[in-house]
Scaffold this active site. Structure first.
Site, PDB file in Angstrom:
ATOM      1  N   GLU A 116     -26.001  36.295  50.814  1.00 53.13           N
ATOM      2  CA  GLU A 116     -26.605  36.094  52.141  1.00 53.13           C
ATOM      3  C   GLU A 116     -25.796  36.776  53.241  1.00 53.13           C
ATOM      4  O   GLU A 116     -26.364  37.343  54.175  1.00 53.13           O
ATOM      5  CB  GLU A 116     -26.728  34.594  52.421  1.00 53.13           C
ATOM      6  CG  GLU A 116     -27.738  33.935  51.504  1.00 53.13           C
ATOM      7  CD  GLU A 116     -27.750  32.426  51.628  1.00 53.13           C
ATOM      8  OE1 GLU A 116     -26.709  31.803  51.321  1.00 53.13           O
ATOM      9  OE2 GLU A 116     -28.774  31.872  52.041  1.00 53.13           O
ATOM     10  N   GLU A 136     -28.196  29.133  43.942  1.00 51.51           N
ATOM     11  CA  GLU A 136     -28.127  27.760  44.456  1.00 51.51           C
ATOM     12  C   GLU A 136     -28.977  26.782  43.656  1.00 51.51           C
ATOM     13  O   GLU A 136     -28.628  25.620  43.500  1.00 51.51           O
ATOM     14  CB  GLU A 136     -28.550  27.720  45.939  1.00 51.51           C
ATOM     15  CG  GLU A 136     -27.584  28.415  46.891  1.00 51.51           C
ATOM     16  CD  GLU A 136     -27.834  29.902  47.052  1.00 51.51           C
ATOM     17  OE1 GLU A 136     -28.658  30.467  46.292  1.00 51.51           O
ATOM     18  OE2 GLU A 136     -27.199  30.502  47.934  1.00 51.51           O
TER      19      GLU A 136
HETATM   20  N1  CAA Z   1     -16.433  28.268  45.499  1.00 50.76           N
HETATM   21  C1  CAA Z   1     -15.172  27.890  45.206  1.00 50.76           C
HETATM   22  N2  CAA Z   1     -14.426  28.463  44.249  1.00 50.76           N
HETATM   23  C2  CAA Z   1     -14.985  29.470  43.545  1.00 50.76           C
HETATM   24  C3  CAA Z   1     -16.298  29.916  43.787  1.00 50.76           C
HETATM   25  C4  CAA Z   1     -17.034  29.270  44.820  1.00 50.76           C
HETATM   26  N3  CAA Z   1     -18.270  29.650  45.139  1.00 50.76           N
HETATM   27  N4  CAA Z   1     -16.582  30.906  42.916  1.00 50.76           N
HETATM   28  C5  CAA Z   1     -15.479  31.085  42.158  1.00 50.76           C
HETATM   29  N5  CAA Z   1     -14.511  30.219  42.547  1.00 50.76           N
HETATM   30  C6  CAA Z   1     -13.175  30.059  41.971  1.00 50.76           C
HETATM   31  C7  CAA Z   1     -13.238  29.403  40.612  1.00 50.76           C
HETATM   32  O1  CAA Z   1     -13.306  27.986  40.736  1.00 50.76           O
HETATM   33  C8  CAA Z   1     -11.916  29.851  40.007  1.00 50.76           C
HETATM   34  O2  CAA Z   1     -10.875  29.068  40.559  1.00 50.76           O
HETATM   35  P1  CAA Z   1      -9.771  28.366  39.604  1.00 50.76           P
HETATM   36  O3  CAA Z   1      -9.055  29.539  38.978  1.00 50.76           O
HETATM   37  O4  CAA Z   1      -8.945  27.577  40.546  1.00 50.76           O
HETATM   38  O5  CAA Z   1     -10.536  27.567  38.603  1.00 50.76           O
HETATM   39  C9  CAA Z   1     -11.761  31.276  40.574  1.00 50.76           C
HETATM   40  O6  CAA Z   1     -12.612  31.330  41.720  1.00 50.76           O
HETATM   41  C10 CAA Z   1     -12.202  32.352  39.612  1.00 50.76           C
HETATM   42  O7  CAA Z   1     -13.527  32.072  39.185  1.00 50.76           O
HETATM   43  P2  CAA Z   1     -14.021  32.133  37.652  1.00 50.76           P
HETATM   44  O8  CAA Z   1     -12.890  31.737  36.756  1.00 50.76           O
HETATM   45  O9  CAA Z   1     -15.280  31.360  37.550  1.00 50.76           O
HETATM   46  O10 CAA Z   1     -14.273  33.715  37.525  1.00 50.76           O
HETATM   47  P3  CAA Z   1     -15.268  34.440  36.522  1.00 50.76           P
HETATM   48  O11 CAA Z   1     -14.957  35.884  36.655  1.00 50.76           O
HETATM   49  O12 CAA Z   1     -15.188  33.800  35.159  1.00 50.76           O
HETATM   50  O13 CAA Z   1     -16.752  34.143  37.083  1.00 50.76           O
HETATM   51  C11 CAA Z   1     -18.480  33.963  38.804  1.00 50.76           C
HETATM   52  C12 CAA Z   1     -17.195  34.693  38.286  1.00 50.76           C
HETATM   53  C13 CAA Z   1     -19.642  34.243  37.859  1.00 50.76           C
HETATM   54  C14 CAA Z   1     -18.783  34.525  40.186  1.00 50.76           C
HETATM   55  C15 CAA Z   1     -18.217  32.448  38.857  1.00 50.76           C
HETATM   56  O14 CAA Z   1     -16.995  32.214  39.530  1.00 50.76           O
HETATM   57  C16 CAA Z   1     -19.289  31.686  39.562  1.00 50.76           C
HETATM   58  O15 CAA Z   1     -20.357  31.471  39.016  1.00 50.76           O
HETATM   59  N6  CAA Z   1     -19.009  31.208  40.817  1.00 50.76           N
HETATM   60  C17 CAA Z   1     -19.916  30.379  41.562  1.00 50.76           C
HETATM   61  C18 CAA Z   1     -21.048  31.201  42.139  1.00 50.76           C
HETATM   62  C19 CAA Z   1     -21.997  30.305  42.884  1.00 50.76           C
HETATM   63  O16 CAA Z   1     -22.647  29.440  42.335  1.00 50.76           O
HETATM   64  N7  CAA Z   1     -22.110  30.529  44.201  1.00 50.76           N
HETATM   65  C20 CAA Z   1     -23.067  29.845  45.017  1.00 50.76           C
HETATM   66  C21 CAA Z   1     -22.430  28.780  45.812  1.00 50.76           C
HETATM   67  S1  CAA Z   1     -23.635  27.823  46.690  1.00 50.76           S
HETATM   68  C22 CAA Z   1     -23.919  28.653  48.141  1.00 50.76           C
HETATM   69  O17 CAA Z   1     -23.452  29.747  48.349  1.00 50.76           O
HETATM   70  C23 CAA Z   1     -24.755  27.903  49.147  1.00 50.76           C
HETATM   71  C24 CAA Z   1     -25.347  28.748  50.255  1.00 50.76           C
HETATM   72  O18 CAA Z   1     -26.433  29.267  50.119  1.00 50.76           O
HETATM   73  C25 CAA Z   1     -24.671  28.893  51.508  1.00 50.76           C
END
Ligand code: CAA
Length: 261
Positions: A116, A136
Site C-alpha cells: 500500500e 491481510e
Molecule cells: N511485522 C512484524 N515483523 C515482521 C513482519 C511484519 N509485518 N514481517 C516480517 N517480520 C519479522 C519476522 O517476525 C522476523 O522476525 P524474528 O526474526 O524476530 O522472528 C523477521 O521479520 C524476518 O521475517 P521471516 O523470518 O518471516 O522472513 P522470511 O524471509 O522467512 O519471510 C515474509 C518473509 C514472507 C515477508 C514473511 O516475513 C511474512 O509473511 N511477513 C508478514 C507479511 C504480512 O502478513 N504483512 C501484512 C501485515 S498486515 C498489514 O499490513 C495491514 C495493513 O493493511 C495496513
C-alpha cells in the site's frame, strides 16, 4: 538531510536535487511500525520543504521494501484501541500532502501495508525480484491503508478481488504488465539507480510545472473527466504566469532542446 536523528530510516541525497529515503529496519523486513512511519513522514516533509530537493525516492533493501504493518504492534489491539488511536491514520496524514514527486523503488517483499505504501507513491518502479501482496485476509483483516481502493483502480475489480480475497502474491514482472509498476528492472541496483535518475530528471525541470503536473494527474483520480479537464486547463493557464514558462518556451524554439531526451 541527515540520518543521524533517525533509527528506522536513512536519508541521503545521491545526486543534486534528489532526496533518497531508505527504510532501514532490516531485522523486521522494514515492517512499518508507528515509529518508522513517524520518521518517514518527518523525512518526507523535510525534503518537501527543502529548496534544493526536486524529487524524492523511497526504497527499502534488496530483500524487502516493507513486509507490511508491524504485526507485533498490531496483534493485541482491540476494536476500541484501533478506533481510539485511529490506528494507521498517520499513514495518510502526510504523504497525500507532499507536493514533490515521490518514486517508490520496490525490491523484495512488499506486502500488506508495504504494498500500500508503494501504491501511495506517484511512480512505482520495481525489479523482477519484487514480490507484492495484500495478505491481510490471511490475518483475518483487510487492507487498511488504501490497498483495496488504489490497487482496484489500477488492476480492475476482478483482478483486485482475486488478489485481495486470497492474499496471493504477484511478481514485479506482473506488476509492470498490469500497470502497477511503471518499470520493472532486472536487478535491485538498477531499480534504485533508475528511480534516482528519473528523480534527477524531474528535479531539473521547472519546479512550478512539476508541482502542477503532479497535482493535475492526481486530480484525475478524484474528479470526473469534465471537471478534471477543466481543472487541468485552469492550472495550465496559471503556468503562463511563471518565468519558467517564458524561458522554457523560448528554449523550445531552439533545435537541440527538442532533440534532448
Ligand atoms: N511485522 C512484524 N515483523 C515482521 C513482519 C511484519 N509485518 N514481517 C516480517 N517480520 C519479522 C519476522 O517476525 C522476523 O522476525 P524474528 O526474526 O524476530 O522472528 C523477521 O521479520 C524476518 O521475517 P521471516 O523470518 O518471516 O522472513 P522470511 O524471509 O522467512 O519471510 C515474509 C518473509 C514472507 C515477508 C514473511 O516475513 C511474512 O509473511 N511477513 C508478514 C507479511 C504480512 O502478513 N504483512 C501484512 C501485515 S498486515 C498489514 O499490513 C495491514 C495493513 O493493511 C495496513
Amino acid at each position: 538531510a541527515t540520518s543521524a536523528r533517525y533509527e528506522n530510516i536513512l536519508v541521503d541525497s545521491p545526486k543534486p536535487g534528489v532526496g533518497l529515503i531508505t527504510l532501514n529496519r532490516p531485522r523486521a523486513l522494514n515492517a512499518l511500525s508507528s515509529a518508522l512511519f513517524a520518521e518517514l513522514n518527518n523525512a518526507l516533509t523535510e525534503f518537501d520543504h527543502d529548496s534544493t530537493t526536486g524529487a524524492i525516492v523511497l526504497t527499502g533493501s534488496e530483500k524487502a521494501f516493507a513486509a507490511g504493518a508491524d504485526i507485533k504492534e498490531m496483534k493485541d489491539l482491540t476494536f476500541s484501541d484501533v478506533t481510539n488511536i485511529n490506528f494507521i491514520a498517520s499513514w495518510s496524514s502526510t504523504i497525500p500532502h507532499i507536493r514533490k514527486p515521490i518514486i517508490a523503488a520496490v525490491n523484495g517483499h512488499a506486502h500488506g501495508g508495504g504494498c500500500e505504501l508503494a501504491l501511495m507513491a506517484d511512480i512505482l518502479y520495481c525489479s523482477s525480484s519484487a514480490s507484492f501482496s495484500q495478505p491481510e485476509i490471511k490475518l483475518g483483516i483487510i487492507p487498511g491503508a488504501g490497498g483495496s481502493q488504489r490497487l482496484t483502480n489500477i488492476v480492475g475489480k476482478s483482478r483486485a478481488m482475486d488478489l485481495i480475497l486470497t492474499g496471493r502474491s504477484f511478481s514485479g514482472v506482473e506488476a509492470e504488465r498490469w500497470g502497477v509498476a511503471a518499470r520493472c528492472f532486472e536487478s535491485a541496483e538498477e531499480c534504485v539507480n533508475g528511480a534516482v535518475d528519473t528523480a534527477g530528471k524531474m528535479a531539473g525541470m521547472s519546479r512550478v510545472a512539476v508541482r502542477a503536473a503532479k497535482e493535475v494527474v492526481n486530480k484525475s483520480q478524484d474528479l470526473g473527466l469534465r471537471e478534471g479537464v477543466e481543472y487541468e486547463r485552469k492550472t495550465f493557464h496559471g503556468l503562463f504566469g511563471s518565468k519558467d514558462q517564458k524561458i522554457g518556451t523560448l528554449l523550445a524554439l531552439t533545435w537541440p532542446y527538442t532533440q534532448a531526451d
